[in-house]
Scaffold this motif. Structure first.
Motif, PDB file in Angstrom:
ATOM      1  N   TRP A  91      37.145  30.901  36.305  1.00 49.77           N
ATOM      2  CA  TRP A  91      37.029  30.638  37.692  1.00 49.77           C
ATOM      3  C   TRP A  91      37.013  29.143  38.052  1.00 49.77           C
ATOM      4  O   TRP A  91      37.670  28.384  38.857  1.00 49.77           O
ATOM      5  CB  TRP A  91      35.980  31.549  38.606  1.00 49.77           C
ATOM      6  CG  TRP A  91      36.140  31.326  39.999  1.00 49.77           C
ATOM      7  CD1 TRP A  91      37.102  31.683  40.857  1.00 49.77           C
ATOM      8  CD2 TRP A  91      35.440  30.414  40.631  1.00 49.77           C
ATOM      9  NE1 TRP A  91      36.871  31.246  42.205  1.00 49.77           N
ATOM     10  CE2 TRP A  91      35.604  30.456  42.224  1.00 49.77           C
ATOM     11  CE3 TRP A  91      34.060  29.941  40.587  1.00 49.77           C
ATOM     12  CZ2 TRP A  91      35.023  29.906  43.095  1.00 49.77           C
ATOM     13  CZ3 TRP A  91      33.413  29.248  41.307  1.00 49.77           C
ATOM     14  CH2 TRP A  91      33.807  29.161  42.857  1.00 49.77           C
ATOM     15  N   GLY A  95      40.276  28.762  39.508  1.00 44.03           N
ATOM     16  CA  GLY A  95      40.088  29.314  40.805  1.00 44.03           C
ATOM     17  C   GLY A  95      40.210  30.603  41.018  1.00 44.03           C
ATOM     18  O   GLY A  95      40.135  31.612  40.278  1.00 44.03           O
ATOM     19  N   LEU A  96      41.004  31.007  42.008  1.00 46.40           N
ATOM     20  CA  LEU A  96      41.313  32.359  42.228  1.00 46.40           C
ATOM     21  C   LEU A  96      42.348  33.134  41.642  1.00 46.40           C
ATOM     22  O   LEU A  96      42.586  34.098  41.610  1.00 46.40           O
ATOM     23  CB  LEU A  96      41.823  32.515  44.084  1.00 46.40           C
ATOM     24  CG  LEU A  96      40.847  32.198  44.894  1.00 46.40           C
ATOM     25  CD1 LEU A  96      41.478  32.262  46.392  1.00 46.40           C
ATOM     26  CD2 LEU A  96      39.727  33.090  44.856  1.00 46.40           C
ATOM     27  N   GLU A  97      43.029  32.223  40.768  1.00 50.71           N
ATOM     28  CA  GLU A  97      43.920  32.974  39.664  1.00 50.71           C
ATOM     29  C   GLU A  97      43.257  33.856  38.855  1.00 50.71           C
ATOM     30  O   GLU A  97      43.816  34.899  38.346  1.00 50.71           O
ATOM     31  CB  GLU A  97      44.779  31.901  38.983  1.00 50.71           C
ATOM     32  CG  GLU A  97      45.583  30.881  39.636  1.00 50.71           C
ATOM     33  CD  GLU A  97      46.725  31.782  40.275  1.00 50.71           C
ATOM     34  OE1 GLU A  97      47.265  32.772  39.600  1.00 50.71           O
ATOM     35  OE2 GLU A  97      47.029  31.416  41.500  1.00 50.71           O
ATOM     36  N   LEU A  99      41.453  36.318  39.649  1.00 48.54           N
ATOM     37  CA  LEU A  99      41.712  37.526  40.492  1.00 48.54           C
ATOM     38  C   LEU A  99      42.530  38.433  39.321  1.00 48.54           C
ATOM     39  O   LEU A  99      42.473  39.755  39.548  1.00 48.54           O
ATOM     40  CB  LEU A  99      42.226  37.411  41.876  1.00 48.54           C
ATOM     41  CG  LEU A  99      41.135  36.919  42.814  1.00 48.54           C
ATOM     42  CD1 LEU A  99      42.115  36.738  44.308  1.00 48.54           C
ATOM     43  CD2 LEU A  99      40.022  37.665  43.058  1.00 48.54           C
ATOM     44  N   TYR A 100      43.511  37.782  38.637  1.00 46.83           N
ATOM     45  CA  TYR A 100      44.265  38.823  37.813  1.00 46.83           C
ATOM     46  C   TYR A 100      43.622  39.255  36.827  1.00 46.83           C
ATOM     47  O   TYR A 100      44.199  40.043  36.075  1.00 46.83           O
ATOM     48  CB  TYR A 100      45.475  38.168  37.451  1.00 46.83           C
ATOM     49  CG  TYR A 100      46.537  37.575  38.281  1.00 46.83           C
ATOM     50  CD1 TYR A 100      47.312  38.607  39.051  1.00 46.83           C
ATOM     51  CD2 TYR A 100      46.468  36.036  38.890  1.00 46.83           C
ATOM     52  CE1 TYR A 100      48.133  38.069  40.148  1.00 46.83           C
ATOM     53  CE2 TYR A 100      47.558  35.579  39.848  1.00 46.83           C
ATOM     54  CZ  TYR A 100      48.112  36.521  40.269  1.00 46.83           C
ATOM     55  OH  TYR A 100      49.035  36.251  41.485  1.00 46.83           O
ATOM     56  N   ALA A 129      37.859  41.937  45.083  1.00 45.16           N
ATOM     57  CA  ALA A 129      38.920  41.513  44.748  1.00 45.16           C
ATOM     58  C   ALA A 129      40.268  41.526  45.490  1.00 45.16           C
ATOM     59  O   ALA A 129      41.092  40.423  45.640  1.00 45.16           O
ATOM     60  CB  ALA A 129      39.500  41.921  43.344  1.00 45.16           C
ATOM     61  N   PRO A 132      40.259  38.851  48.907  1.00 44.26           N
ATOM     62  CA  PRO A 132      40.959  37.534  48.798  1.00 44.26           C
ATOM     63  C   PRO A 132      42.099  37.400  48.227  1.00 44.26           C
ATOM     64  O   PRO A 132      43.003  36.647  48.642  1.00 44.26           O
ATOM     65  CB  PRO A 132      40.004  36.810  47.803  1.00 44.26           C
ATOM     66  CG  PRO A 132      39.251  38.083  47.237  1.00 44.26           C
ATOM     67  CD  PRO A 132      38.952  39.163  48.131  1.00 44.26           C
ATOM     68  N   ALA A 133      42.501  38.407  47.500  1.00 43.29           N
ATOM     69  CA  ALA A 133      44.152  38.589  46.952  1.00 43.29           C
ATOM     70  C   ALA A 133      44.813  38.720  47.902  1.00 43.29           C
ATOM     71  O   ALA A 133      45.855  38.358  48.070  1.00 43.29           O
ATOM     72  CB  ALA A 133      44.035  39.485  45.907  1.00 43.29           C
ATOM     73  N   THR A 136      45.270  35.539  50.216  1.00 47.45           N
ATOM     74  CA  THR A 136      45.945  34.548  49.763  1.00 47.45           C
ATOM     75  C   THR A 136      47.205  34.698  49.050  1.00 47.45           C
ATOM     76  O   THR A 136      47.752  33.897  48.022  1.00 47.45           O
ATOM     77  CB  THR A 136      44.923  33.815  48.655  1.00 47.45           C
ATOM     78  OG1 THR A 136      44.798  34.778  47.716  1.00 47.45           O
ATOM     79  CG2 THR A 136      43.648  33.302  49.165  1.00 47.45           C
ATOM     80  N   ARG A 138      48.529  37.209  47.083  1.00 46.94           N
ATOM     81  CA  ARG A 138      48.936  37.712  45.470  1.00 46.94           C
ATOM     82  C   ARG A 138      48.716  39.081  45.466  1.00 46.94           C
ATOM     83  O   ARG A 138      47.739  39.870  45.113  1.00 46.94           O
ATOM     84  CB  ARG A 138      47.515  36.949  44.908  1.00 46.94           C
ATOM     85  CG  ARG A 138      47.206  35.719  44.659  1.00 46.94           C
ATOM     86  CD  ARG A 138      46.013  35.093  44.020  1.00 46.94           C
ATOM     87  NE  ARG A 138      45.971  33.797  43.586  1.00 46.94           N
ATOM     88  CZ  ARG A 138      45.770  32.816  44.500  1.00 46.94           C
ATOM     89  NH1 ARG A 138      45.152  33.072  45.780  1.00 46.94           N
ATOM     90  NH2 ARG A 138      45.682  31.425  43.955  1.00 46.94           N
TER      91      ARG A 138
END
Length: 371
Positions: A91, A95-97, A99-100, A129, A132-133, A136, A138
């Motif tokens: 992270w 960052g927020l990637e 989440l995958y 998860a 935020p996904a 944003t 995703r």
């Protein structure tokens, strides 16, 4: 329980192979491409190499999670903490990637943690998860989190059922060995009592016949006839003793129920004193106890099982989820036929009047006779 494998790479590898799930975990690692492809197309080479290294370490942890159930809970928590540390490091880079990666972590929770813990942590991870996904943009991360939720809880349930079945099988094996040992002791004691007395009588009678033979042949002949009668009776007693090896009796099944229920983590409430039962009624109630307890362990999801035994009926009551009306169990059908053939009856209440669970009542009236 067998001791855990060694806490070494070889030991972890062997545990994963023995679980039979190692090669099922590996293909799912293809989802790491959601992390690796953007890393190499959007980041600098050093950062892409760092992401690749972290993903490789995480992939090893995820793949070998398959064998972690063989280790104590403390070791499993350390493994899980290492996975979270890698996600934290990832992270910090992408960052927020990250989440995958949530689906992988959910699956690890489902495999590593006891079911009661996984039922709490896995949904919490999903919510943490999805929010935020979704905000944003995703959508794939949202789908992966929801799929991970269902998959992880399913895995946790399956693992828990497998552990319960292993404990049940182990308890049944112990009961079988115990039953054999008890039966051997009984047969040995009975044979000693039967043959010890009979052979002593035969020996004394034969000695007397031998002394009488020169002076009183008729009396000697009578003694020889007595020897024949005692021998035949002893043979019949031995056959009766041995033929009792496979008999089902209420007292034995109650003792076995305590062990089986205890191994399954179910509180057993059993009678401390038994009424006087005929051989037929004791056998029928033994079959009812065996079938009722088997269904409680395998189907009820209960925490408590109460056995009640009276002269004309036996009851098996659990506090589980109950027996679905549409579910037909062949064992209960066979038990019903056995009881009805003896003039008895089988009653199943699910839920019983007392509340949740299932109540099995097998009745054999004292004045009944087989149809």
């Amino acid at each position: 329980m067998p001791p855990p494998p060694p806490r070494t790479p070889r030991g972890v590898h062997r545990a994963a192979l023995d679980s039979g799930s190692l090669f099922y975990n590996v293909p799912s690692l293809l989802f790491l491409l959601y992390i690796l492809i953007p890393a190499w197309t959007e980041l600098s080479v050093p950062r892409a190499l760092l992401v690749t290294l972290i993903c490789a370490l995480y992939a090893v942890l995820f793949a070998y999670t398959a064998g972690l159930r063989a280790y104590p809970v403390r070791d499993r928590l350390v493994w899980l903490a290492a996975a979270w540390a890698l996600l934290g490091a990832l992270w910090g880079v992408i960052g927020l990637e990250v989440l995958y990666m949530v689906m992988f972590q959910q699956v690890m929770h489902g495999i590593i943690l006891p079911l009661r813990w996984a039922r709490v942590t896995v949904p919490v991870i999903a919510v943490a998860a999805v929010l935020p996904a979704a905000t944003t943009d995703r959508p794939i991360a949202v789908v992966l989190a929801l799929v991970g939720l269902v998959l992880s809880l399913g895995l946790a349930e399956g693992i828990e059922r497998g552990i319960l079945q292993e404990r049940l099988d182990e308890a049944e094996r112990r009961n079988a060995h115990l039953a054999v040992a008890v039966e051997r002791e009984r047969i040995g004691r009975d044979l000693h009592d039967i043959l010890g007395h009979s052979l002593t009588t035969i020996t004394v009678t034969a000695q007397l016949a031998q002394r009488l033979l020169p002076t009183d042949p008729e009396a000697a002949r009578a003694r020889l006839g007595e020897i024949e009668r005692i021998s035949r009776q002893s043979l019949a007693d031995v056959r009766t003793t041995v033929s009792g090896m496979q008999e089902v009796r209420a007292a034995h099944e109650i003792a076995a129920a305590r062990s089986v229920l205890g191994a399954a983590g179910i509180e057993a409430v059993t009678p401390t004193a038994l009424p006087e039962l005929t051989e037929e009624r004791s056998e029928l109630f033994g079959y009812a106890i065996r079938e009722g307890v088997t269904n409680v362990v395998r189907h009820a999801g209960a925490t408590r099982c109460t056995l009640t035994l009276e002269e004309d009926e036996v009851q098996v009551l659990d506090d589980g989820t109950g027996l679905p009306p549409s579910r037909a169990l062949s064992g209960l059908a066979g038990l019903r036929r056995r009881l009805e053939a003896a003039g008895g009856s089988l009653e199943i209440a699910s839920p019983p009047p007392s509340g949740s669970g299932t109540l099995l009542i097998a009745r054999v009236p004292r004045d009944s006779s087989p149809a």
